[in-house]
Design a protein around this motif. Sequence first.
Motif, PDB file in Angstrom:
ATOM      1  N   ARG A 195       0.836  -1.186   0.000  1.00 35.61           N
ATOM      2  CA  ARG A 195       0.000   0.000   0.000  1.00 35.61           C
ATOM      3  C   ARG A 195       0.882   1.251   0.000  1.00 35.61           C
ATOM      4  NH1 ARG A 195      -3.503  -2.872  -1.116  1.00 35.61           N
ATOM      5  NH2 ARG A 195      -5.522  -3.232  -0.133  1.00 35.61           N
ATOM      6  N   ILE A 212       0.781   5.363   0.989  1.00 30.71           N
ATOM      7  CA  ILE A 212       0.048   6.398   1.721  1.00 30.71           C
ATOM      8  C   ILE A 212       0.852   7.687   1.615  1.00 30.71           C
ATOM      9  CG2 ILE A 212      -0.869   7.108   3.968  1.00 30.71           C
ATOM     10  CD1 ILE A 212      -0.893   4.076   4.710  1.00 30.71           C
ATOM     11  N   VAL A 271      -3.015  11.457   8.823  1.00 34.93           N
ATOM     12  CA  VAL A 271      -3.427  10.570   7.727  1.00 34.93           C
ATOM     13  C   VAL A 271      -4.937  10.452   7.775  1.00 34.93           C
ATOM     14  CG1 VAL A 271      -3.335   8.239   6.792  1.00 34.93           C
ATOM     15  CG2 VAL A 271      -1.259   9.289   7.709  1.00 34.93           C
ATOM     16  N   ARG A 314      -6.877   4.599   5.138  1.00 39.74           N
ATOM     17  CA  ARG A 314      -5.425   4.746   5.177  1.00 39.74           C
ATOM     18  C   ARG A 314      -4.879   4.691   6.606  1.00 39.74           C
ATOM     19  NH1 ARG A 314      -3.326   9.487   1.674  1.00 39.74           N
ATOM     20  NH2 ARG A 314      -4.297  10.736   3.310  1.00 39.74           N
TER      21      ARG A 314
END
Length: 533
Positions: free
Chosen positions: A9, A11, A246, A254
């Motif tokens: 992933r 971010i 975030v 996220r």
Amino acid sequence: MAKSHGSLRGIETKIEYHPIFEELGALYESWKRSALNWMQAEKLSESEVEKRLMKQFNLQWAWADSIATEATQCLNQLKTAKNNYISKLELQIQAKTTATKKLITKLEKTLKLARKKGFPNIQARNKFQNQLLGLKSKIHKIASLKRKLKELKNTERLHICFCSRKLFNAQHNLAENGYKTLDEWGVDWRKKRSGRFFCVGKSQPGGGTMMKVFPLEEDDKYQLEIQLPRPLQGKYGQKIQLEFSVLDRVGRYRSSDLDYAINSLKPITIQVFPREHKQDNWYIHLSTYVQEIPVVHTRKNGCIGIDFNAESISMTYVKWDGNIEYLKEIPYKWKNQTTGQRQASMRNSVSQIVELAEFFECAIAIESLDFSKKKAKMSGYCKVYNEMLSNLSTGMFREALASCCRRFGVELIKVNPAFTSLIGMINYMGKYGLNSGTAAALVIGRRALNLSEKIPKCLLRPEDVNKHDWSHWRRVASFIKLHRIRRTKLFQWRKALEGILTHSLWAEHELSQQVHIETGEPQNHLHSPMANV
């Protein structure tokens, strides 16, 4: 065998500014360029580069490890780019040589006729002269490509511009590019070549080595702890701590992903960099791992066929029995768009497709296409087709769709693209009133469900009954290509394909038994209006 940490992933979010960013970014990029230079000039291995970085620049091992890792990746990318460019040049030489041979054959025939009868008019003579000039140009181009290929194969040292080529060339035309002096250009040049630093992730608390991430008590708030390189510790201290937040996005949790990575001691690779088009604000990008999402939306509930065209993405939802349930077209612009704009448009389109698959709880099917060879031979096509082909981002689309499908547990099926457009136009375009894109998407969806596509009986020759269906479609495709039949004409395909159905127009496709054009049944009445069909 490499350890599997889960699904990767990314971010990205804004981070609070610190004066050390520019200085650390400039030093880091300088160290990386030195490491790459040692790897190429002195053939040092990654471990040898690490030791030399530690000794020459007084760096901790973790910083040297990150720099050597990035330099190795950069060198591998350069080698891959070189091999790809060699393949592209070889394909271009092959395509241009083939085109030149065809032109020579054509000119020889024209010249032979001209010697016997002369040119019929002045226009024919001028055309012949222009073709001769074109032949000379092609020969020079082939020779140039061969020289370039030879030089590239003999080149050991691979060069890279750690900036944009456009900005590098701007130094030679300062006024045209908005610069008054070379020093003014140098400020932008140095800024562009620096301004980012990187840390390889490790499976330990914080997810990194010299840069670590820790959650704060406040929701969605995190702390980045940077252990500074020794050359900067005298000015800024041993470490600095910065905060960032975030926030979740549509369909992407996220903060939960980052919390999972931190709590599970997953490696978190961290980059810090400025974004020029966002007022030079500084951002942090975290690459980490989350649990694999099981595939829950499969072909058991049908399939959405996707046909990617130059100006739209056509979707057709096909139920498990092969019938149409839903149609949709998403407009897609590629003209006058930057790469970033095309990527943003592509991501929006992919989100709509995957949302639809979630709604129907079905799989998604796409064609397994690769235009790399066609793009290498673009000089063999017309200008409009070349422009479309160069901007057709099929690879970008496939990557974005595969990533989104993994995130939402949607099965992605890649099918053979053979004759999908042709089958859609003949079997379904007129029958359901579809356009060529949605008709092709229907065929792609049916093919993913392992449903066959039979050719109409009136196009089938009795001696071909035991052959594969695609051999029949290949015969039809060759006829369409030979006679340059447009897609719009195939809405009434029986009229367009008269050559296959009649004996006189194309002997190769002669039917051994006369059949009725509408029903495909044997025709025995010789005086019937359809007797020649």
